[in-house]
Design a protein around this motif. Structure first.
Motif, PDB file in Angstrom:
ATOM      1  N   LEU A 165       0.795  -1.095   0.017  1.00  0.00           N
ATOM      2  CA  LEU A 165      -0.105  -0.001  -0.052  1.00  0.00           C
ATOM      3  C   LEU A 165       0.962   1.240  -0.276  1.00  0.00           C
ATOM      4  CD1 LEU A 165      -2.746  -0.754   2.631  1.00  0.00           C
ATOM      5  CD2 LEU A 165      -3.020  -0.674   0.144  1.00  0.00           C
ATOM      6  N   PRO A 166       0.257   2.460  -0.630  1.00  0.00           N
ATOM      7  CA  PRO A 166       1.119   3.653  -0.361  1.00  0.00           C
ATOM      8  C   PRO A 166       1.335   3.957   0.982  1.00  0.00           C
ATOM      9  CG  PRO A 166      -0.526   3.765  -2.195  1.00  0.00           C
ATOM     10  CD  PRO A 166      -0.758   2.659  -1.469  1.00  0.00           C
ATOM     11  N   VAL A 167       2.362   4.425   1.556  1.00  0.00           N
ATOM     12  CA  VAL A 167       2.698   4.474   2.957  1.00  0.00           C
ATOM     13  C   VAL A 167       1.636   5.545   3.709  1.00  0.00           C
ATOM     14  CG1 VAL A 167       4.357   6.674   2.715  1.00  0.00           C
ATOM     15  CG2 VAL A 167       4.422   5.188   4.444  1.00  0.00           C
ATOM     16  N   GLU A 168       0.983   6.612   2.858  1.00  0.00           N
ATOM     17  CA  GLU A 168      -0.039   7.272   3.738  1.00  0.00           C
ATOM     18  C   GLU A 168      -1.348   6.421   3.953  1.00  0.00           C
ATOM     19  OE1 GLU A 168       0.005  11.090   1.597  1.00  0.00           O
ATOM     20  OE2 GLU A 168       1.686  12.053   2.939  1.00  0.00           O
ATOM     21  N   CYS A 174       3.619   6.789  11.433  1.00  0.00           N
ATOM     22  CA  CYS A 174       4.136   8.015  10.919  1.00  0.00           C
ATOM     23  C   CYS A 174       5.515   8.473  11.249  1.00  0.00           C
ATOM     24  CB  CYS A 174       3.134   9.181  11.164  1.00  0.00           C
ATOM     25  SG  CYS A 174       1.847   9.396  10.549  1.00  0.00           S
ATOM     26  N   MET A 175       5.923   7.868  12.562  1.00  0.00           N
ATOM     27  CA  MET A 175       7.179   8.259  12.973  1.00  0.00           C
ATOM     28  C   MET A 175       8.328   7.408  12.269  1.00  0.00           C
ATOM     29  SD  MET A 175       7.113   9.345  16.893  1.00  0.00           S
ATOM     30  CE  MET A 175       6.577   8.008  17.661  1.00  0.00           C
ATOM     31  N   VAL A 176       7.819   6.075  11.680  1.00  0.00           N
ATOM     32  CA  VAL A 176       8.742   4.878  11.080  1.00  0.00           C
ATOM     33  C   VAL A 176       9.278   5.996   9.824  1.00  0.00           C
ATOM     34  CG1 VAL A 176       8.769   2.892   9.980  1.00  0.00           C
ATOM     35  CG2 VAL A 176       7.635   2.971  12.129  1.00  0.00           C
ATOM     36  N   THR A 177       8.297   6.509   8.995  1.00  0.00           N
ATOM     37  CA  THR A 177       8.376   7.220   7.634  1.00  0.00           C
ATOM     38  C   THR A 177       9.238   8.476   8.067  1.00  0.00           C
ATOM     39  OG1 THR A 177       6.397   6.575   6.808  1.00  0.00           O
ATOM     40  CG2 THR A 177       7.775   8.311   5.522  1.00  0.00           C
ATOM     41  N   GLU A 178       8.965   9.076   9.220  1.00  0.00           N
ATOM     42  CA  GLU A 178       9.697  10.412   9.360  1.00  0.00           C
ATOM     43  C   GLU A 178      11.236   9.948   9.900  1.00  0.00           C
ATOM     44  OE1 GLU A 178       5.858  12.513  10.943  1.00  0.00           O
ATOM     45  OE2 GLU A 178       7.176  11.894  12.405  1.00  0.00           O
ATOM     46  N   LYS A 179      11.446   9.229  10.834  1.00  0.00           N
ATOM     47  CA  LYS A 179      12.697   8.548  10.973  1.00  0.00           C
ATOM     48  C   LYS A 179      13.483   8.066   9.552  1.00  0.00           C
ATOM     49  CE  LYS A 179      15.031   5.401  14.017  1.00  0.00           C
ATOM     50  NZ  LYS A 179      14.748   4.302  15.162  1.00  0.00           N
ATOM     51  N   ALA A 180      12.788   7.386   8.970  1.00  0.00           N
ATOM     52  CA  ALA A 180      13.580   6.777   7.726  1.00  0.00           C
ATOM     53  C   ALA A 180      13.964   7.770   6.682  1.00  0.00           C
ATOM     54  CB  ALA A 180      12.541   5.561   6.740  1.00  0.00           C
ATOM     55  N   LEU A 181      13.194   8.740   6.455  1.00  0.00           N
ATOM     56  CA  LEU A 181      13.281   9.947   5.575  1.00  0.00           C
ATOM     57  C   LEU A 181      14.004  10.941   6.059  1.00  0.00           C
ATOM     58  CD1 LEU A 181      10.035   9.549   3.274  1.00  0.00           C
ATOM     59  CD2 LEU A 181      12.246   8.636   2.979  1.00  0.00           C
ATOM     60  N   GLY A 182      14.176  11.099   7.257  1.00  0.00           N
ATOM     61  CA  GLY A 182      14.860  12.275   8.066  1.00  0.00           C
ATOM     62  C   GLY A 182      13.857  13.555   8.321  1.00  0.00           C
ATOM     63  N   ILE A 183      12.595  13.373   8.033  1.00  0.00           N
ATOM     64  CA  ILE A 183      11.769  14.373   8.152  1.00  0.00           C
ATOM     65  C   ILE A 183      11.691  15.081   9.623  1.00  0.00           C
ATOM     66  CG2 ILE A 183       9.209  15.167   7.701  1.00  0.00           C
ATOM     67  CD1 ILE A 183       9.091  12.387   6.046  1.00  0.00           C
ATOM     68  N   GLU A 184      11.630  16.519   9.502  1.00  0.00           N
ATOM     69  CA  GLU A 184      11.690  17.167  10.741  1.00  0.00           C
ATOM     70  C   GLU A 184      10.245  17.426  11.023  1.00  0.00           C
ATOM     71  OE1 GLU A 184      13.898  20.934  12.925  1.00  0.00           O
ATOM     72  OE2 GLU A 184      14.787  20.291  11.015  1.00  0.00           O
ATOM     73  N   VAL A 185       9.697  17.104  12.013  1.00  0.00           N
ATOM     74  CA  VAL A 185       8.539  17.582  12.330  1.00  0.00           C
ATOM     75  C   VAL A 185       8.435  19.005  13.188  1.00  0.00           C
ATOM     76  CG1 VAL A 185       6.270  16.899  13.829  1.00  0.00           C
ATOM     77  CG2 VAL A 185       7.781  15.140  12.657  1.00  0.00           C
ATOM     78  N   PRO A 186       7.600  19.851  12.933  1.00  0.00           N
ATOM     79  CA  PRO A 186       7.448  21.205  13.341  1.00  0.00           C
ATOM     80  C   PRO A 186       7.147  21.080  14.817  1.00  0.00           C
ATOM     81  CG  PRO A 186       6.382  21.366  11.453  1.00  0.00           C
ATOM     82  CD  PRO A 186       6.713  19.846  11.703  1.00  0.00           C
ATOM     83  N   ASP A 187       7.761  21.885  15.857  1.00  0.00           N
ATOM     84  CA  ASP A 187       7.564  21.768  17.176  1.00  0.00           C
ATOM     85  C   ASP A 187       6.106  21.993  17.600  1.00  0.00           C
ATOM     86  OD1 ASP A 187      10.308  21.868  17.487  1.00  0.00           O
ATOM     87  OD2 ASP A 187      10.687  23.908  18.015  1.00  0.00           O
ATOM     88  N   ASP A 228       9.341   2.409  -3.661  1.00  0.00           N
ATOM     89  CA  ASP A 228       8.531   3.174  -4.546  1.00  0.00           C
ATOM     90  C   ASP A 228       7.311   3.844  -3.665  1.00  0.00           C
ATOM     91  OD1 ASP A 228      10.155   2.674  -6.817  1.00  0.00           O
ATOM     92  OD2 ASP A 228       9.105   0.666  -7.008  1.00  0.00           O
ATOM     93  N   GLY A 229       7.515   4.299  -2.363  1.00  0.00           N
ATOM     94  CA  GLY A 229       6.391   4.927  -1.950  1.00  0.00           C
ATOM     95  C   GLY A 229       5.534   4.179  -1.056  1.00  0.00           C
ATOM     96  N   ARG A 230       5.640   2.660  -1.388  1.00  0.00           N
ATOM     97  CA  ARG A 230       4.714   1.632  -0.683  1.00  0.00           C
ATOM     98  C   ARG A 230       5.290   0.890   0.355  1.00  0.00           C
ATOM     99  NH1 ARG A 230       0.619   0.842  -4.054  1.00  0.00           N
ATOM    100  NH2 ARG A 230       0.442   2.108  -5.850  1.00  0.00           N
TER     101      ARG A 230
END
Length: 381
Positions: free
Chosen positions: A64-67, A89-102, A325-327
């Motif tokens: 499935l697409p990740v979202e 969501c935190m799995v994706t953020e950790k994997a892609l290095g996404i910084e979540v706003p405070d 591929d985003g899945r």
């Protein structure tokens, strides 16, 4: 010994009886089966079987697409839905290095602690129902209703609020001044009522005699069997993953423990954790940062398997998957109830049969969370 003081051999036939409960039991919110092996009304062994509510969520997530996959994780459980989607969501953020706003991080904390409040109060209400005290049960549901109204106000739903998204918080869950004020008022109401409830609860001699020393799980067994969350802390182990989560660093709260590992300890841990969650929510509201609530400036890419552990109302929740591929690929979800339920097989042994169900539900089992995976094995010919 007979009257003359001579030894006398007495023949005694011991009859072992099996008592089955479930898969549907009036004291259980979800389906599961319990087999109790009883001798003279004392439980000598127990077997708890789950799987009745199985849906194979991890297999459905494959490809499935990740979202979309993240949204599916929210459907795993209606009690801790926010915990699942947040961790996913935190799995994706950790994997892609996404910084979540405070600001988004603070709102995530508020949502998670509100969910901890409603989960713990549902447990307390259900516990009173198993005890046979309908009045206390209904009182707790009444107190919990304030929290449910706040969750519905923020997320638009009383269940499955859909607050976390990759990179932040869904726009509908932004906190304006009106919502902030209602949360503050709600916390005042809940604190006052839960404190009065706790005082009344622990001062009732009949209830305290019914739950003290029942379903004891030793600290050694709790550690050996891999329990986590309040079930572990009820045995005196001061372990709460929130202490290891950087997102909780700005907040002051106490890790609640009890020492006896019985039903009373499990109940009291959750009562006091309600007060700690209120403390955290108030800090998050008072220090809510300004700024945006989402970060969409990231690009999808393939990643190896990434893991994330968080502390949820029942203990340690684990999510992991890889991205291709985003899945989603190779999703694994491990919930705290799987080991906590297993530990309850030990806790009810030695108890009177009338205390067996009380001993089992003291860990706040969530069978919907547990009945979510399938395991494919190869059968050699």
């Amino acid at each position: 010994m007979d009257n003359q003081g001579t030894d006398k051999k007495v023949d005694r036939n011991v009859i072992e009886t099996e008592i089955s409960m479930g898969t549907v039991h009036p004291a259980a919110l979800e389906p599961y089966r319990v087999r109790l092996f009883v001798e003279d009304e004392i439980v000598k062994d127990a077997e708890i079987t789950v799987g009745v509510n199985h849906r194979g969520v991890e297999r459905i997530m494959e490809g499935l697409p990740v979202e979309k996959a993240n949204s599916l994780t929210e459907k795993i459980c209606g009690i801790c839905s926010n915990s699942h989607i947040w961790n996913s969501c935190m799995v994706t953020e950790k994997a892609l290095g996404i910084e979540v706003p405070d600001r988004a991080q603070s709102i995530r904390i508020i949502m998670e602690e509100l969910e901890r409040l409603h989960s713990h109060m549902l447990y307390l209400a259900h516990g009173c129902e198993v005890l046979g005290h309908e009045t206390f049960s209904m009182r707790m549901f009444y107190i919990r209703e304030t929290v449910m109204e706040l969750l519905g106000m923020i997320g638009g739903n009383r269940v499955q609020y859909g607050a976390p998204i990759i990179g932040g918080i869904r726009p509908r869950c932004e906190l304006d001044d009106m919502r902030i004020q209602k949360i503050k008022m709600g916390m005042d109401v809940v604190e006052e009522k839960i404190t009065a409830f706790a005082d009344r609860f622990v001062s009732d001699p009949m209830i305290m005699s019914r739950i003290t020393g029942v379903g004891v799980l030793s600290q050694k067994d709790a550690i050996k069997l891999g329990t986590s969350g309040p079930t572990l802390r009820a045995t005196g182990v001061e372990k709460d993953l929130r202490r290891d989560m950087a997102i909780y660093d700005p907040y002051e709260f106490d890790v609640i423990t009890q020492d006896d590992g019985d039903v009373k300890s499990n109940l009291l841990v959750r009562v006091f954790e309600v007060l700690e969650s209120i403390k955290i929510i108030r800090q998050a509201i008072s220090n809510l940062p300004e700024g945006k609530i989402t970060n969409r400036s990231w690009e999808m890419q393939d990643t190896p398997i990434t893991k994330s552990y968080i502390e949820v109302p029942r203990g340690t929740l684990y999510h992991s998957y890889a991205l291709e591929d985003g899945r989603v690929r190779h999703s694994i979800i491990r919930t705290p109830s799987i080991t906590n339920i297993g530990a309850m097989q030990y806790a009810c042994v030695g108890q009177h049969v009338t205390d067996a169900q009380l001993s089992i539900v003291q860990c706040d089992p969530c069978f919907t969370c547990t009945d979510r995976a399938i395991k494919i094995i190869r059968m050699d010919k």
